[in-house]
Motif scaffolding. Structure first.
Motif, PDB file in Angstrom:
ATOM      1  N   UNK A  61     -32.260 -27.548  -3.760  1.00  0.00           N
ATOM      2  CA  UNK A  61     -33.549 -27.779  -4.643  1.00  0.00           C
ATOM      3  C   UNK A  61     -34.960 -27.456  -4.023  1.00  0.00           C
ATOM      4  N   UNK A  62     -34.715 -27.528  -2.664  1.00  0.00           N
ATOM      5  CA  UNK A  62     -35.980 -26.990  -1.956  1.00  0.00           C
ATOM      6  C   UNK A  62     -36.048 -25.620  -2.127  1.00  0.00           C
ATOM      7  N   UNK A  63     -35.104 -24.787  -2.234  1.00  0.00           N
ATOM      8  CA  UNK A  63     -35.130 -23.497  -2.465  1.00  0.00           C
ATOM      9  C   UNK A  63     -35.597 -23.081  -3.859  1.00  0.00           C
ATOM     10  N   UNK A  64     -35.045 -23.924  -4.989  1.00  0.00           N
ATOM     11  CA  UNK A  64     -35.504 -23.462  -6.347  1.00  0.00           C
ATOM     12  C   UNK A  64     -36.877 -23.939  -6.424  1.00  0.00           C
TER      13      UNK A  64
ATOM     14  N   UNK B   3     -15.769 -26.134  -0.655  1.00  0.00           N
ATOM     15  CA  UNK B   3     -16.044 -24.520  -0.596  1.00  0.00           C
ATOM     16  C   UNK B   3     -17.111 -24.148  -1.643  1.00  0.00           C
ATOM     17  N   UNK B   4     -16.644 -24.748  -2.950  1.00  0.00           N
ATOM     18  CA  UNK B   4     -17.544 -23.946  -4.093  1.00  0.00           C
ATOM     19  C   UNK B   4     -18.856 -24.744  -4.001  1.00  0.00           C
ATOM     20  N   UNK B   5     -19.099 -26.399  -3.992  1.00  0.00           N
ATOM     21  CA  UNK B   5     -20.027 -26.800  -4.334  1.00  0.00           C
ATOM     22  C   UNK B   5     -21.014 -27.016  -3.050  1.00  0.00           C
ATOM     23  N   UNK B   6     -20.188 -26.932  -1.767  1.00  0.00           N
ATOM     24  CA  UNK B   6     -20.980 -27.089  -0.625  1.00  0.00           C
ATOM     25  C   UNK B   6     -21.531 -26.007   0.189  1.00  0.00           C
ATOM     26  N   UNK B   7     -20.738 -24.830  -0.053  1.00  0.00           N
ATOM     27  CA  UNK B   7     -21.068 -23.632   0.427  1.00  0.00           C
ATOM     28  C   UNK B   7     -21.288 -22.569  -0.252  1.00  0.00           C
ATOM     29  N   UNK B   8     -20.622 -22.005  -1.139  1.00  0.00           N
ATOM     30  CA  UNK B   8     -20.761 -20.667  -1.685  1.00  0.00           C
ATOM     31  C   UNK B   8     -21.867 -21.043  -3.010  1.00  0.00           C
ATOM     32  N   UNK B   9     -21.957 -21.631  -3.750  1.00  0.00           N
ATOM     33  CA  UNK B   9     -23.041 -21.859  -4.632  1.00  0.00           C
ATOM     34  C   UNK B   9     -24.331 -22.058  -3.952  1.00  0.00           C
ATOM     35  N   UNK B  10     -24.386 -23.000  -2.892  1.00  0.00           N
ATOM     36  CA  UNK B  10     -25.670 -23.154  -2.386  1.00  0.00           C
ATOM     37  C   UNK B  10     -26.020 -21.644  -1.590  1.00  0.00           C
ATOM     38  N   UNK B  11     -25.298 -21.069  -1.107  1.00  0.00           N
ATOM     39  CA  UNK B  11     -25.250 -19.708  -0.288  1.00  0.00           C
ATOM     40  C   UNK B  11     -25.684 -18.728  -1.452  1.00  0.00           C
ATOM     41  N   UNK B  12     -25.177 -18.489  -2.734  1.00  0.00           N
ATOM     42  CA  UNK B  12     -25.429 -17.666  -3.594  1.00  0.00           C
ATOM     43  C   UNK B  12     -26.884 -17.996  -4.350  1.00  0.00           C
ATOM     44  N   UNK B  13     -27.203 -19.356  -4.551  1.00  0.00           N
ATOM     45  CA  UNK B  13     -28.442 -19.775  -4.869  1.00  0.00           C
ATOM     46  C   UNK B  13     -29.616 -19.493  -4.101  1.00  0.00           C
ATOM     47  N   UNK B  14     -29.429 -19.380  -2.728  1.00  0.00           N
ATOM     48  CA  UNK B  14     -30.421 -19.328  -1.646  1.00  0.00           C
ATOM     49  C   UNK B  14     -30.567 -17.756  -1.541  1.00  0.00           C
ATOM     50  N   UNK B  15     -29.605 -17.028  -1.699  1.00  0.00           N
ATOM     51  CA  UNK B  15     -29.498 -15.548  -1.351  1.00  0.00           C
ATOM     52  C   UNK B  15     -30.595 -14.991  -2.830  1.00  0.00           C
ATOM     53  N   UNK B  16     -30.298 -15.440  -3.952  1.00  0.00           N
ATOM     54  CA  UNK B  16     -30.828 -14.867  -5.055  1.00  0.00           C
ATOM     55  C   UNK B  16     -32.281 -15.492  -5.052  1.00  0.00           C
TER      56      UNK B  16
END
Length: 341
Positions: free
Chosen positions: A121-124, A195-208
């Protein structure tokens, strides 16, 4: 903790392959766990408590980022208070009963999802503030209202995602009493969800989001914009450094159960999980102490409690105020400012 406790009984199998290696691992665990957990507990408790005190008594919630930052240390504070229990159980055995086992497993998972979702949320929010600066400034009131509602939703969603640990958490006796959810199907579902909700999705969101933010700031003029980039890189780097090792080790372990009888695998789980817990200590630094406004309020708190002479504290405040004014004049409103991170 959740994953390690599930596989802790596999340590029994290590002794079949190498009794000496198993003995060395147990000695390492009994020394490493209390030291690491105690350090995270003390630093996390002091750091997050300090952030909450400053936000409650000194710093008004003027932006949406402030609202998110208020919730982050609260979740981390609850989590670090569970570490002494796990440290004791790691050295000896679980003596706190089934109900306490379920509660503490739930708190860990609750904090895991709460922290990651708040960081997203902070990233967005920073993405909107930088990329859509004018629209974000004009809708500041609506964003604050939506932000408070989103925070409530995050707590509810995190609690729902923690239900498997609360429901299936139990104590079992192998060579000693351990707390966990000793069911392969439950472990697989929990691992896949984390893995999905706690790492990969947050990581993808932050990168984008941060990629677009960096591109936007690079087209802006001024030295301060480049200073903001350093903060962004720091946020992403710490996220990767603390979470990636533990994630990779868990993924490797999920491919074959043969890894769970390997002493080296248990060393890797123990060390990388402890590193992942460091986020509870680093969050106050990354998302609060880098802000000039927070540092100003910190020195005000130090002066109020009498830890520094009045003149010394005043000079620190004046220095912070002067730096803050210079910072404000070099930025275009809230739009391109990353100081709130």
């Amino acid at each position: 903790m959740d994953y390690y406790d599930y596989n802790e009984y596999n340590e029994l199998n290590i002794s079949n392959a190498s009794s000496q290696g198993h003995s060395n691992f147990l000695q390492f665990k009994q020394l490493f766990l209390p030291c690491m957990y105690l350090a995270v507990f003390i630093c996390g408790l002091l750091g997050n408590a300090l952030v909450l005190v400053i936000y409650i008594f000194y710093q008004k919630l003027k932006s949406l980022t402030d609202v998110f930052l208020m919730n982050l240390p609260l979740a981390d504070l609850v989590f670090v208070c569970t570490l002494p229990f796990w440290a004791y159980a790691g050295i000896h055995e679980w003596v706190f009963g089934k109900l306490m086992c379920q509660i503490l497993l739930g708190i860990y998972t609750f904090n895991f999802y709460t922290s990651m979702l708040i960081l997203v949320c902070i990233t967005v929010d920073r993405f909107i503030a930088v990329v859509r600066a004018t629209k974000a400034y004009n809708q500041k009131g609506k964003r604050m209202t939506w932000g408070k509602a989103i925070c409530r939703c995050i707590w509810v969603v995190s609690l729902l995602l923690s239900l498997p640990q609360i429901i299936y958490g139990n104590i079992h006796h192998f060579d000693k009493w351990v707390c966990g959810y000793h069911d392969e199907e439950i472990s697989t579902v929990v691992l896949a969800t984390q893995m999905t909700l706690g790492f990969f999705l947050p990581l993808l969101t932050m990168i984008v989001c941060y990629s677009v933010i960096i591109k936007t700031l690079l087209h802006a003029r001024g030295f301060q914009n480049h200073k903001s980039l350093k903060i962004i890189f720091l946020v992403v780097a710490v996220f990767l450094l603390t979470q990636t090792p533990f994630t990779l080790v868990k993924l490797i372990g999920s491919t074959s159960w043969e890894y769970h009888v390997m002493t080296s695998y248990h060393y890797a789980i123990l060390v990388t999980e402890a590193i992942a817990y460091l986020r509870a200590c680093l969050n106050p630094v990354l998302y609060a102490f880098v802000g000039l406004k927070f540092r100003k309020n910190f020195w005000q708190l130090v002066k109020d409690i009498g830890c520094l002479p009045y003149l010394g504290a005043s000079s620190q405040q004046k220095s912070s105020e002067g730096t803050s004014k210079m910072f404000s004049t070099s930025q275009h409103a809230e739009a391109t400012s990353m100081s709130q991170l």
